[in-house]
Scaffold this motif. Structure first.
Motif, PDB file in Angstrom:
ATOM      1  N   LEU A  54      17.316  14.982  27.365  1.00  0.00           N
ATOM      2  CA  LEU A  54      16.474  14.203  26.472  1.00  0.00           C
ATOM      3  C   LEU A  54      17.439  13.866  24.642  1.00  0.00           C
ATOM      4  CD1 LEU A  54      13.925  13.340  25.720  1.00  0.00           C
ATOM      5  CD2 LEU A  54      13.479  16.641  24.491  1.00  0.00           C
ATOM      6  N   PHE A  55      18.493  14.888  24.781  1.00  0.00           N
ATOM      7  CA  PHE A  55      18.904  14.248  23.508  1.00  0.00           C
ATOM      8  C   PHE A  55      20.058  13.043  23.470  1.00  0.00           C
ATOM      9  CE2 PHE A  55      23.180  14.001  21.448  1.00  0.00           C
ATOM     10  CZ  PHE A  55      22.574  14.364  19.627  1.00  0.00           C
ATOM     11  N   MET A  56      20.831  12.999  24.254  1.00  0.00           N
ATOM     12  CA  MET A  56      21.570  11.316  24.392  1.00  0.00           C
ATOM     13  C   MET A  56      20.350  10.276  24.645  1.00  0.00           C
ATOM     14  SD  MET A  56      24.872  12.570  24.453  1.00  0.00           S
ATOM     15  CE  MET A  56      24.921  10.929  25.117  1.00  0.00           C
ATOM     16  N   LEU A  57      19.385  10.591  25.327  1.00  0.00           N
ATOM     17  CA  LEU A  57      18.272   9.381  25.144  1.00  0.00           C
ATOM     18  C   LEU A  57      18.163   8.737  24.060  1.00  0.00           C
ATOM     19  CD1 LEU A  57      16.845   7.869  27.579  1.00  0.00           C
ATOM     20  CD2 LEU A  57      14.893   9.199  27.610  1.00  0.00           C
ATOM     21  N   THR A  58      17.650  10.257  23.106  1.00  0.00           N
ATOM     22  CA  THR A  58      16.728  10.185  22.259  1.00  0.00           C
ATOM     23  C   THR A  58      18.297   9.352  21.335  1.00  0.00           C
ATOM     24  OG1 THR A  58      16.094  12.227  21.835  1.00  0.00           O
ATOM     25  CG2 THR A  58      15.941  11.207  19.778  1.00  0.00           C
ATOM     26  N   LEU A  59      19.246   9.492  21.279  1.00  0.00           N
ATOM     27  CA  LEU A  59      20.253   8.636  20.459  1.00  0.00           C
ATOM     28  C   LEU A  59      20.548   7.717  20.854  1.00  0.00           C
ATOM     29  CD1 LEU A  59      22.539   9.164  18.535  1.00  0.00           C
ATOM     30  CD2 LEU A  59      23.679   9.942  20.595  1.00  0.00           C
ATOM     31  N   LEU A  60      20.578   7.188  22.234  1.00  0.00           N
ATOM     32  CA  LEU A  60      20.585   5.758  23.045  1.00  0.00           C
ATOM     33  C   LEU A  60      19.131   4.814  22.372  1.00  0.00           C
ATOM     34  CD1 LEU A  60      22.686   4.108  24.397  1.00  0.00           C
ATOM     35  CD2 LEU A  60      20.564   4.959  26.356  1.00  0.00           C
ATOM     36  N   VAL A  61      18.069   5.318  22.499  1.00  0.00           N
ATOM     37  CA  VAL A  61      17.234   5.123  22.079  1.00  0.00           C
ATOM     38  C   VAL A  61      16.835   4.158  20.272  1.00  0.00           C
ATOM     39  CG1 VAL A  61      13.858   4.758  20.632  1.00  0.00           C
ATOM     40  CG2 VAL A  61      15.586   5.614  23.379  1.00  0.00           C
ATOM     41  N   MET A  62      17.919   5.152  19.646  1.00  0.00           N
ATOM     42  CA  MET A  62      17.830   4.786  18.956  1.00  0.00           C
ATOM     43  C   MET A  62      18.712   3.789  18.016  1.00  0.00           C
ATOM     44  SD  MET A  62      17.650   8.610  16.490  1.00  0.00           S
ATOM     45  CE  MET A  62      18.470   7.900  14.850  1.00  0.00           C
ATOM     46  N   ILE A  63      19.908   3.850  18.729  1.00  0.00           N
ATOM     47  CA  ILE A  63      20.290   2.719  18.910  1.00  0.00           C
ATOM     48  C   ILE A  63      20.324   1.439  19.234  1.00  0.00           C
ATOM     49  CG2 ILE A  63      23.185   2.613  19.540  1.00  0.00           C
ATOM     50  CD1 ILE A  63      23.925   4.875  19.620  1.00  0.00           C
ATOM     51  N   THR A  64      19.816   1.398  20.185  1.00  0.00           N
ATOM     52  CA  THR A  64      19.504   0.065  20.923  1.00  0.00           C
ATOM     53  C   THR A  64      17.887  -0.242  19.779  1.00  0.00           C
ATOM     54  OG1 THR A  64      18.944   1.372  22.832  1.00  0.00           O
ATOM     55  CG2 THR A  64      18.062  -0.620  22.881  1.00  0.00           C
ATOM     56  N   ILE A  65      17.459   0.808  18.833  1.00  0.00           N
ATOM     57  CA  ILE A  65      16.875   0.443  17.739  1.00  0.00           C
ATOM     58  C   ILE A  65      17.112  -1.123  16.656  1.00  0.00           C
ATOM     59  CG2 ILE A  65      15.087   0.333  15.678  1.00  0.00           C
ATOM     60  CD1 ILE A  65      13.528   2.830  17.627  1.00  0.00           C
ATOM     61  N   LEU A  66      18.768  -0.244  16.592  1.00  0.00           N
ATOM     62  CA  LEU A  66      19.534  -0.596  15.605  1.00  0.00           C
ATOM     63  C   LEU A  66      19.901  -2.168  15.713  1.00  0.00           C
ATOM     64  CD1 LEU A  66      21.366   2.430  14.080  1.00  0.00           C
ATOM     65  CD2 LEU A  66      20.019   1.275  12.913  1.00  0.00           C
ATOM     66  N   TYR A  67      20.579  -1.571  17.271  1.00  0.00           N
ATOM     67  CA  TYR A  67      20.781  -3.272  17.535  1.00  0.00           C
ATOM     68  C   TYR A  67      19.658  -4.589  17.849  1.00  0.00           C
ATOM     69  CZ  TYR A  67      22.877  -6.120  21.964  1.00  0.00           C
ATOM     70  OH  TYR A  67      23.033  -7.628  22.132  1.00  0.00           O
ATOM     71  N   SER A  68      18.199  -3.952  18.449  1.00  0.00           N
ATOM     72  CA  SER A  68      17.799  -4.912  17.924  1.00  0.00           C
ATOM     73  C   SER A  68      17.590  -5.958  16.696  1.00  0.00           C
ATOM     74  CB  SER A  68      16.505  -3.969  18.933  1.00  0.00           C
ATOM     75  OG  SER A  68      16.207  -3.773  19.675  1.00  0.00           O
ATOM     76  N   VAL A  69      17.430  -4.894  15.884  1.00  0.00           N
ATOM     77  CA  VAL A  69      17.172  -5.547  14.422  1.00  0.00           C
ATOM     78  C   VAL A  69      18.460  -5.960  14.144  1.00  0.00           C
ATOM     79  CG1 VAL A  69      17.155  -4.558  12.223  1.00  0.00           C
ATOM     80  CG2 VAL A  69      15.586  -3.393  13.619  1.00  0.00           C
ATOM     81  N   MET A  70      19.704  -5.539  14.687  1.00  0.00           N
ATOM     82  CA  MET A  70      20.570  -6.292  14.535  1.00  0.00           C
ATOM     83  C   MET A  70      20.724  -7.600  14.946  1.00  0.00           C
ATOM     84  SD  MET A  70      24.612  -5.272  14.632  1.00  0.00           S
ATOM     85  CE  MET A  70      24.912  -5.298  16.596  1.00  0.00           C
ATOM     86  N   LEU A  71      20.391  -7.700  16.172  1.00  0.00           N
ATOM     87  CA  LEU A  71      19.590  -9.187  17.140  1.00  0.00           C
ATOM     88  C   LEU A  71      18.977  -9.970  16.585  1.00  0.00           C
ATOM     89  CD1 LEU A  71      20.999 -10.425  19.647  1.00  0.00           C
ATOM     90  CD2 LEU A  71      19.328  -9.443  20.768  1.00  0.00           C
ATOM     91  N   MET A  72      17.899  -9.979  15.941  1.00  0.00           N
ATOM     92  CA  MET A  72      17.430 -10.355  14.969  1.00  0.00           C
ATOM     93  C   MET A  72      17.312 -11.075  14.057  1.00  0.00           C
ATOM     94  SD  MET A  72      12.790  -9.227  14.414  1.00  0.00           S
ATOM     95  CE  MET A  72      13.984  -8.191  12.811  1.00  0.00           C
ATOM     96  N   ASN A  73      18.576 -10.160  13.308  1.00  0.00           N
ATOM     97  CA  ASN A  73      18.976 -11.201  11.545  1.00  0.00           C
ATOM     98  C   ASN A  73      20.221 -11.193  11.610  1.00  0.00           C
ATOM     99  OD1 ASN A  73      16.286  -9.879  10.678  1.00  0.00           O
ATOM    100  ND2 ASN A  73      16.784  -7.994  10.502  1.00  0.00           N
ATOM    101  N   ILE A  74      20.811 -11.556  12.317  1.00  0.00           N
ATOM    102  CA  ILE A  74      21.776 -11.415  12.744  1.00  0.00           C
ATOM    103  C   ILE A  74      22.692 -12.970  12.459  1.00  0.00           C
ATOM    104  CG2 ILE A  74      22.695 -11.624  14.742  1.00  0.00           C
ATOM    105  CD1 ILE A  74      26.150  -9.658  13.992  1.00  0.00           C
TER     106      ILE A  74
END
Length: 214
Positions: free
Chosen positions: A109-129
């Motif tokens: 659960l911890f690893m999944l939560t961490l991965l979801v947070m990283i994925t959100i940051l990646y999506s934000v970066m993808l949207m703006n870069i």
């Protein structure tokens, strides 16, 4: 052509729709020209550049198309550096997600939560870069951090962009015939419009505007 009244409004609307369709077809063609993998990044970066120019008042389709092609060639290598890094990050996120989903218990659960947070940051970066790339002149590695800081500094704009993208997604699902002709161009136009006011404020204070249009 100087038309007034409803005829002028109709002419400008048709001209605007034609511009979106032509730029979309150019995006498809330039993506294929780069064998898709190496074409999608410069095609997307160039589209952000010309959409920014359109919002700044440049409405001549021939000039926009000419500048699109010029930007595609000039930024082919630099934009592909960004594209390759984004592709690698996305690949590892998917790979790690498949691994994490096999884990059980608290650690899973911890690893999944961490991965979801990283994925959100990646999506934000993808949207703006590519918006940042089309607008600012900075060292290559700073585009990634700047695209994240843009959303962190202006969270309401980021939320508005996500909501707008969802609305566009629903629209294209309801009317799928729009997707081949306007899917990418309308999406890029919307994201460019959302960020334009923020960039104006930042440019006024920092003076780091990147002029790619001739």
């Amino acid at each position: 052509m100087d038309l007034q009244g409803w005829k002028g409004s109709l002419y400008r609307f048709v001209e605007f729709v034609t511009m979106l369709a032509v730029l979309q077809l150019m995006w498809v063609g330039l993506t294929i020209l780069g064998l898709v993998v190496f074409g999608i990044s410069p095609a997307t970066a160039g589209l952000f550049v010309v959409m920014r120019a359109r919002l700044q008042g440049q409405d001549d389709l021939r000039s926009l198309a000419k500048n699109y092609w010029a930007t595609y060639k000039a930024e082919f290598v630099n934009s592909n550096k960004i594209g390759v890094i984004l592709l690698v990050i996305g690949y590892f996120l998917i790979l790690n997600l498949r691994i994490v989903l096999t884990l059980n218990g608290t650690s899973g659960l911890f690893m999944l939560t961490l991965l979801v947070m990283i994925t959100i940051l990646y999506s934000v970066m993808l949207m703006n870069i590519f918006q940042v790339f089309a607008h600012y002149n900075m060292p290559f590695t700073r585009y990634f951090s700047a695209s994240l800081l843009l959303s962190i500094s202006f969270p309401f704009q980021a939320i508005g962009s996500v909501m707008g993208l969802y609305v566009l997604y629903r629209l294209f699902m309801i009317v799928p015939g729009l997707l081949p002709f306007f899917g990418v161009s309308i999406t890029v136009l919307f994201l460019t419009w959302m960020s334009s006011q923020i960039f104006k404020l930042k440019d006024a204070s920092e003076g780091t505007l990147k002029e790619k249009m001739s």
